[in-house]
Design a protein around this motif. Structure first.
Motif, PDB file in Angstrom:
ATOM      1  N   TRP A  42       1.849   4.251   1.096  1.00 25.74           N
ATOM      2  CA  TRP A  42       2.353   3.253   2.038  1.00 25.74           C
ATOM      3  C   TRP A  42       1.464   3.063   3.261  1.00 25.74           C
ATOM      4  N   VAL A  45       4.220  -5.122   6.931  1.00 25.15           N
ATOM      5  CA  VAL A  45       4.800  -3.860   6.494  1.00 25.15           C
ATOM      6  C   VAL A  45       5.895  -3.468   7.475  1.00 25.15           C
ATOM      7  N   ASP A  46       6.978  -2.897   6.949  1.00 26.74           N
ATOM      8  CA  ASP A  46       8.091  -2.490   7.799  1.00 26.74           C
ATOM      9  C   ASP A  46       7.577  -1.573   8.918  1.00 26.74           C
ATOM     10  N   HIS A  61       5.565   8.813  -0.083  1.00 27.42           N
ATOM     11  CA  HIS A  61       6.866   9.003   0.546  1.00 27.42           C
ATOM     12  C   HIS A  61       7.967   9.191  -0.486  1.00 27.42           C
ATOM     13  N   THR A  98      12.611  -1.541   3.289  1.00 25.19           N
ATOM     14  CA  THR A  98      13.140  -2.898   3.337  1.00 25.19           C
ATOM     15  C   THR A  98      14.395  -3.064   2.484  1.00 25.19           C
ATOM     16  N   ASP A 155      13.409   2.359  -0.301  1.00 22.52           N
ATOM     17  CA  ASP A 155      12.492   1.352   0.225  1.00 22.52           C
ATOM     18  C   ASP A 155      12.949   0.998   1.634  1.00 22.52           C
ATOM     19  N   SER A 176       5.990   6.214  -5.468  1.00 20.02           N
ATOM     20  CA  SER A 176       5.536   5.176  -4.548  1.00 20.02           C
ATOM     21  C   SER A 176       4.026   5.007  -4.582  1.00 20.02           C
ATOM     22  N   ILE A 228       7.249   2.419   8.927  1.00 17.95           N
ATOM     23  CA  ILE A 228       6.254   3.195   8.197  1.00 17.95           C
ATOM     24  C   ILE A 228       4.833   2.820   8.595  1.00 17.95           C
ATOM     25  N   ASN A 235       0.860  -5.870   1.003  1.00 21.74           N
ATOM     26  CA  ASN A 235       1.835  -5.057   1.722  1.00 21.74           C
ATOM     27  C   ASN A 235       1.929  -3.739   0.960  1.00 21.74           C
ATOM     28  N   GLU A 236       1.519  -2.661   1.600  1.00 20.20           N
ATOM     29  CA  GLU A 236       1.370  -1.385   0.900  1.00 20.20           C
ATOM     30  C   GLU A 236       2.689  -0.769   0.467  1.00 20.20           C
ATOM     31  N   ASN A 237       3.781  -1.219   1.031  1.00 20.36           N
ATOM     32  CA  ASN A 237       5.098  -0.649   0.749  1.00 20.36           C
ATOM     33  C   ASN A 237       5.624  -1.167  -0.595  1.00 20.36           C
ATOM     34  N   THR A 238       5.197  -0.482  -1.659  1.00 28.27           N
ATOM     35  CA  THR A 238       5.688  -0.824  -2.990  1.00 28.27           C
ATOM     36  C   THR A 238       5.642   0.429  -3.858  1.00 28.27           C
TER      37      THR A 238
END
Length: 589
Positions: A366, A498-499, A359, A195, A193, A363, A502, A379-382
Motif C-alpha cells: 500500500w 489513496v486513503d 497490511h 475505503t 480495505d 494485499s 495509509i 492507487n496502491e490500495n488494492t
C-alpha cells in the motif's frame, strides 16, 4: 514462521509477452478453412484465417483419438457413478454420494489424492458463529455484488446462488468429517480495505494438524487425503490410481447418453468404466496444454508462456507455478459434443503485485509503487491479484516499492500468511522489530526470504537507495518520492487519492525498496459449459445425459480474473459446496 501469502506464492515469473495469434496458428491442425479469403492475391487462400472460416479450423486437442478395439480392453468395471479425478472436487463428490448410499468408483491419473493450497471460503459457518462473525448470505450481498461487478456479470449467477446459500451447510459437513479424521479447522483473517470497497470478514476456512499447522497453504492435501480415507475406509469405495482417462463413450452415435469412460493404466492396458447413471469429470485445469491456453486463455498465455512448461505431466503436482494439468477432462467432454463455457477468455488465477510490507496477507504493497520511469502507476490500495494485473501492464512488467523503517511501526503487529483468527493454529503475527529483521534478511539474500523473484534494497539515504534500484529512472524516482512525501504530510494524495489513513512519509532511515518483475501464475479457472446442477451442456445449453463436471474445470463460475476478493472461493465453491451438492444429487438418481 516468517511467511506471508504474497511472499510464498510469488514464483519464477514471466518477463515477456508474445502475441498469441502466432501460437494459435501453429497449434491448429492442417484442416482447410471453408470460408472465402479476404485477398485474391493469397497463394493459398484456404490457409488464411478469416471471420468466415476461423470457427471451422481445428486445433489438435479438438481431434479425438481413435477408439480402442474391444479386444484391447483388458477389463470392464461397472458402477452407477464413475468419477474421473482424485482431487478435492472429485473426492468431495465421492464422499457426499457414497454416504447417501450411492455406488461410486473413482479413478485418477495421480498416484494419490491431490490438492493444493487450503483456503475454503464459506458464508455462515459454525466457526464464524463461534467467533461472533456476522457473515450470512444477506450480509455478504455487498461483497458478492462487488465481485460479480468486477467480473462484468459474465459468471453464472445460478451456480453462485447455490454456493452462497449452501456453503454453511457444506463447510460444516466438511468440518465434521475432517475432525473425525484428526484435522482441526481454523479461520483465516479477513481483508480490511480502508475505503471499504474490498473489505470481507474472516471467511476462509482451512484444515491443519499438529504436524502441519500451516493449513492455509498445505491444508488441502490433508483434506483430500482425509476424503479419500473416508471414501475407502468408511464407505468401502475404491480409488484406482495411475489410471488416465482417454475418452468418453456416448451412446447412439455420439448423440445419446454418456455411458462409459475408457482409461489407460500405468502398465499400458486399457480399462472401460461403465457408468449406469453418471460420469463426473473432475480432472483439474488445462494450464499444461499450450494450445488450449492459447485458444481459451490468450491473455494469460501471452503473459506466462515463458513460465509454463510442457511435456511430461506430473499428475501429483501440488504447489506448482509452471502449469498444472493438461486438460484431459476438457478434451474428453469436447469430443462428445460438450460446449465450451460462454465467458471468454477463461480467467487465470494470478497474484503478486508490487512487493513490500503487506497490511493484509493478500494485499498489494500500500505504500509508494513506481514503474521503470520512476512514476506512480495506480492507487496502491488494492489486493495482490489486482496489483499483479497492474504490474503485468507496466513497461517491462516491472514495479518498484519504497518505504522507510517507520513503516513497520504503523501497526502494533503484522499478521503473516498462516495466521488465523484467535491464532488457534499457533502461527503468530510479527512484531515491528521482527518485520524489520525479515526485511533485512531479504536484503542480505538479494530477495525476500524464500526467493519470490523480488529484489530487496536498503540504504541510509533515499539518494543511496534509488541509486541501487536497477532499471529505474533515478532522477524521476527522486522527484516522485519527494512529491509522495508532500502528499503524506498534507494527508492528501493529489494523484491517485489513496486513503489518507495509509499515507505515510518516507523519511525515517534506513530506507527500503523492492523490484518486482511479473506476477505469479497459479492456474486457469473454467472450461466446459456447465449448468447449476453441474450437468455438462451442449451448444444449445441442453444437458448431455449422464455427463457432469465439477471443480476448477467448471465453466462460467469466474470471469475476467480470479481476484481473491472472496479468498478461498475456488476450494470453497466449485471444489467444495457445488461438489458436495453434486454428490448428494447423484445419489438420488
Amino acid at each position: 514462521m516468517e511467511l506471508n501469502r504474497r511472499d510464498f506464492l510469488k514464483g519464477a515469473l514471466a518477463t515477456s509477452a508474445l502475441a498469441a495469434s502466432g501460437a494459435a496458428l501453429a497449434g491448429c491442425a492442417s484442416a482447410q478453412g471453408a470460408g472465402s479469403a479476404s485477398s485474391s492475391d493469397a497463394k493459398d487462400q484456404g490457409e488464411l484465417l478469416t471471420a468466415d472460416n476461423y470457427q471451422e479450423r481445428k486445433w489438435s486437442f479438438e481431434i479425438p483419438p481413435e477408439p480402442v478395439a474391444d479386444d484391447d480392453i483388458a477389463e470392464t468395471i461397472t458402477h452407477d457413478i464413475v468419477i474421473v479425478g482424485a482431487g478435492m472436487a472429485g473426492l468431495c463428490t465421492a464422499v457426499s454420494a457414497a454416504e447417501k448410499g450411492a455406488d461410486v468408483v473413482v479413478f485418477s491419473a495421480s498416484t494419490k489424492p491431490i490438492s493444493r493450497g487450503g483456503s475454503n471460503h464459506a458464508i455462515g459457518s459454525k466457526i464464524q458463529k463461534e467467533f461472533g462473525i456476522d457473515y450470512t448470505p444477506e450480509t455478504a450481498a455487498h461483497v458478492v455484488k462487488m465481485e460479480q461487478t468486477a467480473g462484468s456479470y459474465f459468471m453464472d449467477k445460478k451456480k453462485w446462488e447455490r454456493w452462497i446459500n449452501h456453503s454453511a451447510e457444506s463447510i460444516d459437513w466438511t468440518i465434521d468429517h475432517m475432525e473425525a479424521r484428526g484435522l482441526h479447522c481454523c479461520l483465516e483473517p479477513g481483508y480490511t480495505d480502508p475505503t471499504g470497497v474490498l473489505t470481507v470478514p474472516p471467511a476462509s476456512h482451512n484444515f491443519w494438524n499438529e504436524d502441519q499447522p500451516f493449513g492455509a497453504l498445505f491444508g488441502a492435501p490433508l483434506e483430500a487425503q482425509a476424503y479419500a480415507d473416508i471414501f475407502t475406509e468408511d464407505f468401502g469405495g475404491e480409488i484406482h490410481y495411475q489410471t488416465v482417462g482417454q475418452y468418453l463413450i456416448r451412446d447412439d452415435n455420439n448423440t445419446g447418453r454418456v455411458s462409459a469412460v475408457v482409461a489407460q493404466r500405468e502398465d499400458g492396458t486399457y480399462v472401460k468404466y461403465v457408468a449406469n447413471k453418471a460420469v463426473v469429470l473432475a480432472t483439474g485445469d488445462f494450464s499444461k496444454n499450450p494450445d488450449m491456453m492459447a485458444k481459451y486463455s490468450p491473455w494469460a498465455w501471452e503473459n506466462f508462456r515463458d513460465t509454463l512448461t510442457v511435456g511430461d505431466v506430473d499428475y501429483d503436482v501440488e504447489l506448482g507455478y509452471s502449469g498444472l494439468m493438461p486438460g484431459d477432462g476438457h478434451k474428453m467432454g469436447l469430443w462428445v459434443g460438450a460446449a465450451w463455457q460462454k465467458t471468454f477468455p477463461v480467467p487465470p488465477m494470478i497474484n503478486g503485485g508490487c512487493a513490500g510490507p503487506s497490511h493484509d496477507v493478500i494485499s498489494n504493497f500500500w505504500g509508494l509503487n513506481m514503474d521503470i520511469h520512476g512514476e506512480r502507476y495506480q492507487n496502491e490500495n488494492t489486493n495482490f491479484s489486482y496489483g499483479a494485473i497492474s504490474v503485468l501492464q507496466l513497461p517491462e512488467k516491472t514495479a518498484f516499492g519504497v518505504w522507510d523503517t517507520a513503516y513497520a511501526y504503523t501497526r502494533d503487529s503484522w499478521e503473516q500468511f498462516g495466521c488465523s483468527v484467535g491464532y488457534t493454529n499457533g502461527i503468530m503475527p510479527l512484531s515491528p522489530e521482527e518485520l524489520i529483521a525479515k526485511w533485512d534478511k531479504s536484503v542480505e539474500e538479494g530477495s525476500n526470504s524464500i526467493g519470490n523473484g523480488s529484489t530487496y534494497y536498503k540504504a541510509d539515504t533515499i539518494e543511496e537507495l534509488v541509486e541501487q534500484m536497477e532499471g529505474i529512472d533515478k532522477e524521476q524516482a527522486l522527484k516522485t518520492i519527494e512529491r509522495y512525501n508532500q502528499y503524506a504530510e498534507n494527508h492528501l494524495d493529489e494523484e491517485y487519492f489513496v486513503d489518507p489513513s495509509i499515507l505515510y512519509p518516507i523519511s525515517t532511515p534506513p530506507f527500503y525498496a523492492t523490484k518486482t518483475v511479473g506476477a505469479t501464475f497459479l492456474t486457469v479457472c473454467g472450461g466446459l459449459r456447465t449448468n447449476e446442477k453441474m450437468q455438462v451442456c451442449a451448444a444449445d445449453d441442453t444437458p448431455i445425459e449422464g455427463l457432469y463436471c465439477t471443480g476448477i474445470m467448471t465453466g462460467d463460475f469466474y470471469a475476467n480474473t480470479y481476484n481473491f476478493v472472496m479468498p478461498g472461493q475456488n476450494l470453497g465453491a466449485v471444489c467444495g459446496t457445488l461438489s458436495y451438492l453434486l454428490g448428494r444429487d447423484l445419489a438420488q438418481l
